[in-house]
Design an enzyme around this catalytic site. Structure first.
Site, PDB file in Angstrom:
ATOM      1  N   THR A   1      32.219  41.159  38.551  1.00  0.00           N
ATOM      2  CA  THR A   1      33.480  40.596  38.183  1.00  0.00           C
ATOM      3  C   THR A   1      33.094  41.437  37.096  1.00  0.00           C
ATOM      4  OG1 THR A   1      34.437  39.313  37.213  1.00  0.00           O
ATOM      5  CG2 THR A   1      32.086  38.635  37.337  1.00  0.00           C
TER       6      THR A   1
ATOM      7  N   CYS B   1      39.724  43.745  36.716  1.00  0.00           N
ATOM      8  CA  CYS B   1      39.738  42.586  37.618  1.00  0.00           C
ATOM      9  C   CYS B   1      39.137  43.049  38.575  1.00  0.00           C
ATOM     10  CB  CYS B   1      40.792  41.582  37.448  1.00  0.00           C
ATOM     11  SG  CYS B   1      40.271  39.776  38.377  1.00  0.00           S
TER      12      CYS B   1
END
Length: 230
Positions: free
Chosen positions: A83, A197
């Site tokens: 992430t 993201c």
């Protein structure tokens, strides 16, 4: 082949893509029966999201370090945080685990520079867009000038990530919203856009942008394959 330690579950929607992309890369390099040696620590993202919302980054760092140490103890030889946002504590995690950590911004920055761009827009969570840990690394290590959306557009990008994409929800209305944000960034001078993201690639692809998109999930996974096979 090195054993990779993946810190995932943030969200599992993108972690599943990491697992697929890494194994596809190893198979392409080593043959049809080959797959990656990897260990996965998968968080309950609802706990992570609540701490992010509360701004409890100290507790989040503690949890990330614990996950990294578990992976190191289980035999991982290199680490990945699957992430973008949680790279806020990448240096602390790497130091505590005593293993090299493949930072997601580095293969991304290298790919942007290799393509000949130096002014790039960054989309991601509000934490990634508004804090310096990510854009600062792109600037310091890769010489990139980084644009982020205006406040209203940042709110749109962040809301869609947390309300929809982490839950696997993909809406045409949200794709149109992202297209608008991207177009305004291009009008502001962005030569390319980083999908900063790991869930954004679920919603948009190159057809949604007039300038090149750089998918951090795919770039991070490809770099992991190179690391594992080095």
């Amino acid at each position: 082949m090195k054993t990779l330690g993946l810190i995932g579950g943030m969200s599992w929607e993108s972690s599943a893509h990491y697992y697929r992309l890494i194994n596809q890369g190893v198979r392409a390099a080593r043959g049809p029966t080959a797959s990656a040696k990897c260990l996965l620590w998968s968080f309950d993202f609802s706990e992570i999201e609540a701490l992010q919302r509360a701004g409890d980054w100290d507790q989040l760092e503690t949890l990330m370090i614990e996950a990294a140490q578990r992976l190191a103890g289980a035999g991982a030889e290199a680490l990945m945080i699957c992430t973008n946002t949680m790279h806020l504590m990448a240096d602390a995690v790497e130091a505590a685990a005593g293993l090299p950590l493949l930072h997601i911004a580095d293969p991304t920055g290298a790919a942007v520079r290799a393509a000949g761009f130096d002014r790039v827009a960054l989309l991601g969570t509000a934490f990634t867009m508004e804090q310096d840990f990510y854009s600062g690394r792109l600037a310091a290590r890769h010489g990139l000038s980084v644009l982020v959306p205006e406040a209203d557009d940042r709110a749109i990008v962040h809301r869609i990530i947390y309300d929809e994409l982490v839950a696997g929800v993909v809406r045409e209305e949200s794709r149109a919203d992202y297209r608008g944000v991207i177009a305004r960034l291009v009008d502001s001078g962005a030569q390319a856009v980083i999908l900063g993201c790991t869930e954004i690639m679920l919603l948009v692809d190159q057809s949604d942008s007039a300038v090149p998109l750089f998918d951090t999930t795919a770039l991070h996974a490809a770099a992991a394959v190179d690391l594992a096979l080095s």
